[in-house]
Every structure is written in C-alpha cells, then in structure tokens.
Design a protein around this motif. Structure first.
Motif, PDB file in Angstrom:
ATOM      1  N   ASN A  30      51.978 -52.949   4.235  1.00  0.00           N
ATOM      2  CA  ASN A  30      52.354 -53.029   2.832  1.00  0.00           C
ATOM      3  C   ASN A  30      52.933 -54.367   2.392  1.00  0.00           C
ATOM      4  O   ASN A  30      53.678 -54.442   1.421  1.00  0.00           O
ATOM      5  CB  ASN A  30      53.342 -51.906   2.497  1.00  0.00           C
ATOM      6  CG  ASN A  30      52.626 -50.625   2.116  1.00  0.00           C
ATOM      7  OD1 ASN A  30      51.863 -50.584   1.156  1.00  0.00           O
ATOM      8  ND2 ASN A  30      52.850 -49.575   2.889  1.00  0.00           N
ATOM      9  N   HIS A  31      52.595 -55.421   3.107  1.00  0.00           N
ATOM     10  CA  HIS A  31      52.927 -56.769   2.628  1.00  0.00           C
ATOM     11  C   HIS A  31      51.649 -57.598   2.647  1.00  0.00           C
ATOM     12  O   HIS A  31      50.904 -57.588   3.631  1.00  0.00           O
ATOM     13  CB  HIS A  31      53.974 -57.435   3.518  1.00  0.00           C
ATOM     14  CG  HIS A  31      54.353 -58.813   3.060  1.00  0.00           C
ATOM     15  ND1 HIS A  31      55.039 -59.046   1.877  1.00  0.00           N
ATOM     16  CD2 HIS A  31      54.126 -60.036   3.604  1.00  0.00           C
ATOM     17  CE1 HIS A  31      55.226 -60.344   1.729  1.00  0.00           C
ATOM     18  NE2 HIS A  31      54.677 -60.972   2.760  1.00  0.00           N
ATOM     19  N   VAL A  32      51.370 -58.290   1.554  1.00  0.00           N
ATOM     20  CA  VAL A  32      50.145 -59.087   1.473  1.00  0.00           C
ATOM     21  C   VAL A  32      50.487 -60.525   1.109  1.00  0.00           C
ATOM     22  O   VAL A  32      51.374 -60.798   0.294  1.00  0.00           O
ATOM     23  CB  VAL A  32      49.154 -58.493   0.439  1.00  0.00           C
ATOM     24  CG1 VAL A  32      49.761 -58.406  -0.953  1.00  0.00           C
ATOM     25  CG2 VAL A  32      47.848 -59.283   0.427  1.00  0.00           C
ATOM     26  N   SER A  33      49.787 -61.450   1.759  1.00  0.00           N
ATOM     27  CA  SER A  33      49.958 -62.876   1.521  1.00  0.00           C
ATOM     28  C   SER A  33      48.585 -63.519   1.340  1.00  0.00           C
ATOM     29  O   SER A  33      47.564 -62.925   1.682  1.00  0.00           O
ATOM     30  CB  SER A  33      50.667 -63.539   2.720  1.00  0.00           C
ATOM     31  OG  SER A  33      51.800 -62.805   3.118  1.00  0.00           O
ATOM     32  N   ILE A  34      48.579 -64.737   0.828  1.00  0.00           N
ATOM     33  CA  ILE A  34      47.340 -65.482   0.603  1.00  0.00           C
ATOM     34  C   ILE A  34      47.360 -66.751   1.448  1.00  0.00           C
ATOM     35  O   ILE A  34      48.385 -67.433   1.533  1.00  0.00           O
ATOM     36  CB  ILE A  34      47.188 -65.875  -0.878  1.00  0.00           C
ATOM     37  CG1 ILE A  34      46.910 -64.643  -1.747  1.00  0.00           C
ATOM     38  CG2 ILE A  34      46.063 -66.885  -1.069  1.00  0.00           C
ATOM     39  CD1 ILE A  34      46.792 -64.969  -3.222  1.00  0.00           C
ATOM     40  N   ARG A 156      43.183 -54.245  -0.630  1.00  0.00           N
ATOM     41  CA  ARG A 156      42.318 -54.002   0.536  1.00  0.00           C
ATOM     42  C   ARG A 156      41.084 -53.196   0.167  1.00  0.00           C
ATOM     43  O   ARG A 156      40.069 -53.273   0.845  1.00  0.00           O
ATOM     44  CB  ARG A 156      43.080 -53.236   1.636  1.00  0.00           C
ATOM     45  CG  ARG A 156      44.070 -54.078   2.383  1.00  0.00           C
ATOM     46  CD  ARG A 156      44.418 -53.470   3.743  1.00  0.00           C
ATOM     47  NE  ARG A 156      44.940 -52.124   3.654  1.00  0.00           N
ATOM     48  CZ  ARG A 156      46.207 -51.824   3.434  1.00  0.00           C
ATOM     49  NH1 ARG A 156      47.088 -52.784   3.261  1.00  0.00           N
ATOM     50  NH2 ARG A 156      46.607 -50.575   3.388  1.00  0.00           N
ATOM     51  N   GLY A 157      41.152 -52.424  -0.905  1.00  0.00           N
ATOM     52  CA  GLY A 157      40.031 -51.603  -1.318  1.00  0.00           C
ATOM     53  C   GLY A 157      38.986 -52.318  -2.148  1.00  0.00           C
ATOM     54  O   GLY A 157      37.965 -51.726  -2.511  1.00  0.00           O
ATOM     55  N   LEU A 158      39.214 -53.580  -2.464  1.00  0.00           N
ATOM     56  CA  LEU A 158      38.259 -54.334  -3.277  1.00  0.00           C
ATOM     57  C   LEU A 158      36.963 -54.587  -2.516  1.00  0.00           C
ATOM     58  O   LEU A 158      36.969 -54.831  -1.312  1.00  0.00           O
ATOM     59  CB  LEU A 158      38.856 -55.675  -3.692  1.00  0.00           C
ATOM     60  CG  LEU A 158      39.912 -55.659  -4.794  1.00  0.00           C
ATOM     61  CD1 LEU A 158      40.550 -57.025  -4.890  1.00  0.00           C
ATOM     62  CD2 LEU A 158      39.289 -55.269  -6.119  1.00  0.00           C
TER      63      LEU A 158
END
Length: 206
Positions: A30-34, A156-158
């Motif tokens: 549940n943590h997202v980075s670019i 994540r579902g894209l």
C-alpha cells in the motif's frame, strides 16, 4: 517504438502504519512511488521524512538501499509513455521537489478514502494521490475517481502496466529484466532463474 518507460514501485515495509492501512484496504503493498529508471536511482513519492516517525511526512526522494526500505516486500511495474508525456511527468515532479518544504503528507486524506469523503488540502498528498496527480493528462492513465480517492491498488489495476519484479526489494538489483520480455502474470525471480540455469546445464552436459 519511441517513448520512455516510467516505473512504479509498490512496497510494504511491515511497519505498524502499513499493517493498519493493509487491514483497512484489505490489500497489500500500500505504498507507491515513481522512478524514472529501471535501477530505481530516482524514486519519488509522498511518505515519511523520518523513518522512525510516521507522523512527519511529505514529498520524499526515496533510497531503496536504506534500512527502512531494503527489506520491504515489493512489486515493480513498467509503464510506457510518449516522450512528451514522460517529460510532463518529470517536469511536474521537479516542480514539486523545488517546493518540497511547502508540502505535507495528507493524513486526513487517508480517512477521506476510507469514508469516501473528498478531502483536498493545498500542498498535501498521500502517495497514490501524488502519483495520480503527476500523471494527470497522460492518455492511458485514465482513472474514474478523483485523485483524493485513488489507492495503490487502483494504480496496479491499470491496463498497460508490466510487472518486472516481485519479491524482496534488496534482491531487485540481481533480477533486473527487460519488461517487454515478460507479461504482467510472469515474474522472474532468483528461484526461477536458478531452475532455468540448471536445465540449460543438464542439456549441455547431455
């Protein structure tokens, strides 16, 4: 094919806060980075500025080799953009970085997601809100919710994301692969590589 590749890093540090978020969302990572590169040398997000204090947060440039992150469970996805789209995302992140001192972590926004109440605060974002904000306008990045409701699982579902690695973050440098070689349902790990190597050796010996 022209264009550039952007990378999304999804992590779970196992901290009390991440466990609480996992419990509320019924999801992991549940943590997202670019990141702008496959070696994750430039990784940006909204998170804790001090690893020991989850309540002081904002815009951060993350170090995947830090004690806080290196033992995280993670999934890394590649996302292809046009040159112009990549440049826009890069420019937007650099603009936020230049004003990093003005930005805060949007803790109230997390409650807004759970309660489905829009909470938009000036210069305040949480990680997935940050990702959705800087990718606003990218043709393939179409989400049906306001940025303040976007979760890492929504990203994540894209369609168009390609899974390139899943496992322990500290092991990633030994498992870098070209994203075009695998689909979103195929993950190259140390175990699978060792298995394939053993098969090749047996074939050569025979």
């Amino acid at each position: 094919m022209g264009g550039r590749t952007l990378y999304f890093l999804f992590t779970d540090t196992g901290t009390y806060l991440s466990r609480a978020i996992n419990y509320c969302t019924k999801e992991g990572l549940n943590h997202v980075s670019i990141s702008f590169d496959d070696e994750l040398q430039e990784v940006y997000s909204f998170g804790r500025k001090n690893p020991r204090n989850p309540f002081i947060g904002g815009f951060v440039k993350e170090n995947i080799h830090s004690d806080f992150l290196k033992n995280s469970s993670c999934a890394i996805y590649a996302y292809h953009l046009s040159d112009a789209e990549f440049q826009k995302v890069q420019t937007k992140i650099k603009e936020i970085e230049l004003q990093a001192g003005d930005y805060k972590y949007n803790f109230l926004g997390l409650f807004g997601v759970m309660l489905q109440i829009e909470i938009n605060r000036e210069h305040a974002m949480f990680c997935s809100q940050f990702v959705a904000t800087v990718l606003r306008g990218v043709e393939g990045f179409q989400l049906t919710k306001p940025e303040c409701f976007i979760t890492p699982s929504d990203i994540r579902g894209l369609s168009g994301l390609q899974l390139v690695y899943q496992g322990k973050l500290s092991d990633y440098k030994d498992n870098i692969v070209e994203p075009r070689l695998i689909s979103s349902e195929t993950v190259l790990t140390k175990q699978s590589f060792t298995f394939l190597l053993s098969k090749v050796k047996r074939f050569v010996i025979r």
